[in-house]
Motif scaffolding. Structure first.
Motif, mmCIF file in Angstrom:
data_model
loop_
_atom_site.group_PDB
_atom_site.id
_atom_site.type_symbol
_atom_site.label_atom_id
_atom_site.label_comp_id
_atom_site.label_asym_id
_atom_site.label_seq_id
_atom_site.Cartn_x
_atom_site.Cartn_y
_atom_site.Cartn_z
ATOM 1 N N LEU A 129 5.874 13.407 8.389
ATOM 2 C CA LEU A 129 6.399 12.667 7.237
ATOM 3 C C LEU A 129 6.340 11.154 7.427
ATOM 4 O O LEU A 129 6.251 10.405 6.466
ATOM 5 N N PHE A 130 6.405 10.707 8.664
ATOM 6 C CA PHE A 130 6.493 9.262 8.914
ATOM 7 C C PHE A 130 5.173 8.660 9.358
ATOM 8 O O PHE A 130 5.129 7.552 9.853
ATOM 9 N N ASP A 131 4.102 9.390 9.144
ATOM 10 C CA ASP A 131 2.843 8.995 9.745
ATOM 11 C C ASP A 131 1.774 8.850 8.691
ATOM 12 O O ASP A 131 1.366 9.834 8.075
ATOM 13 N N PRO A 132 1.232 7.697 8.452
ATOM 14 C CA PRO A 132 1.631 6.391 8.969
ATOM 15 C C PRO A 132 2.406 5.627 7.892
ATOM 16 O O PRO A 132 2.122 5.767 6.713
ATOM 17 N N ILE A 133 3.330 4.810 8.291
ATOM 18 C CA ILE A 133 4.052 3.947 7.354
ATOM 19 C C ILE A 133 4.005 2.519 7.882
ATOM 20 O O ILE A 133 4.431 2.272 9.003
ATOM 21 N N PRO A 134 3.491 1.594 7.067
ATOM 22 C CA PRO A 134 3.539 0.193 7.503
ATOM 23 C C PRO A 134 4.986 -0.306 7.529
ATOM 24 O O PRO A 134 5.869 0.291 6.920
ATOM 25 N N GLU A 135 5.216 -1.400 8.213
ATOM 26 C CA GLU A 135 6.576 -1.944 8.334
ATOM 27 C C GLU A 135 7.021 -2.657 7.060
ATOM 28 O O GLU A 135 8.197 -2.755 6.781
ATOM 29 N N SER A 136 6.061 -3.169 6.321
ATOM 30 C CA SER A 136 6.417 -3.932 5.133
ATOM 31 C C SER A 136 5.258 -3.926 4.147
ATOM 32 O O SER A 136 4.095 -3.921 4.545
ATOM 33 N N MET A 137 5.569 -3.887 2.859
ATOM 34 C CA MET A 137 4.532 -3.953 1.831
ATOM 35 C C MET A 137 5.104 -4.602 0.597
ATOM 36 O O MET A 137 6.305 -4.512 0.340
ATOM 37 N N PRO A 138 4.237 -5.272 -0.201
ATOM 38 C CA PRO A 138 4.749 -5.925 -1.414
ATOM 39 C C PRO A 138 5.153 -4.921 -2.485
ATOM 40 O O PRO A 138 5.972 -5.217 -3.345
ATOM 41 N N GLN A 139 4.544 -3.721 -2.445
ATOM 42 C CA GLN A 139 4.899 -2.705 -3.440
ATOM 43 C C GLN A 139 5.350 -1.434 -2.744
ATOM 44 O O GLN A 139 5.122 -1.263 -1.557
#
Lengths: 104, 104
Positions: free
Chosen positions: B5-15
């Protein structure tokens, strides 16, 4: 109404604990808690519904399609209807918490 | 195939980041990651599908049926089709990870 996935779960039980979270015509969501249980010897699930399952806490081994898959927290798996599978093992001395979505 | 479920998630995104997990005729499962986003002022969701949503990480405020609900990890909520609702807030400087099940 807001509810919590881990509320309430006993620390130990002789059987798996299955709790309905949602039921509609097209989908059923269950929380399943295993306390070391596995499928009985020689038993295979062969369901007419498809099942998407997320392991939330604990660990498990699922056998299906000639493969053994180790699941840990956050792992999910889609099991199409008619896929023979069984739970070989769940964590001993710990709770294994599943979120299962059954659909047609 | 097993996925996480957590793969992959960036740390920050504008949207917000919306990822399809499962699509069938009757059900759609999405992972939604919010990075502090909320619904625009005056915007209300009014969906033809029902939605069951589980907050997995982070926090959020959802307004609907004249109530403001605070959600934290493990909280879930069922939003029947046609229920006007909006996301007032998600955690700032942190990821909010949702699992959403849309169904008819």
């Amino acid at each position: 109404m807001k509810k919590h996935l881990f509320d309430p779960i006993p620390e130990s039980m002789p059987q798996e604990l299955v709790t309905d979270i949602l039921r509609s015509e097209s989908v059923r969501i269950e929380r399943i808690v295993s306390f070391g249980q596995a499928s009985p010897d020689g038993f295979w699930y062969d369901q007419s519904e498809s099942e998407w399952v997320l392991l939330r806490e604990g660990s498990a081994q699922i056998r299906g399609n000639d493969r053994l898959r180790e699941l840990g927290p956050g792992d999910y798996l889609n099991i199409p209807a008619g896929t023979r599978h069984r739970v070989e093992k769940t964590a001993e001395n710990a709770r294994t918490v599943w979120l299962a979505v059954f659909y047609k």
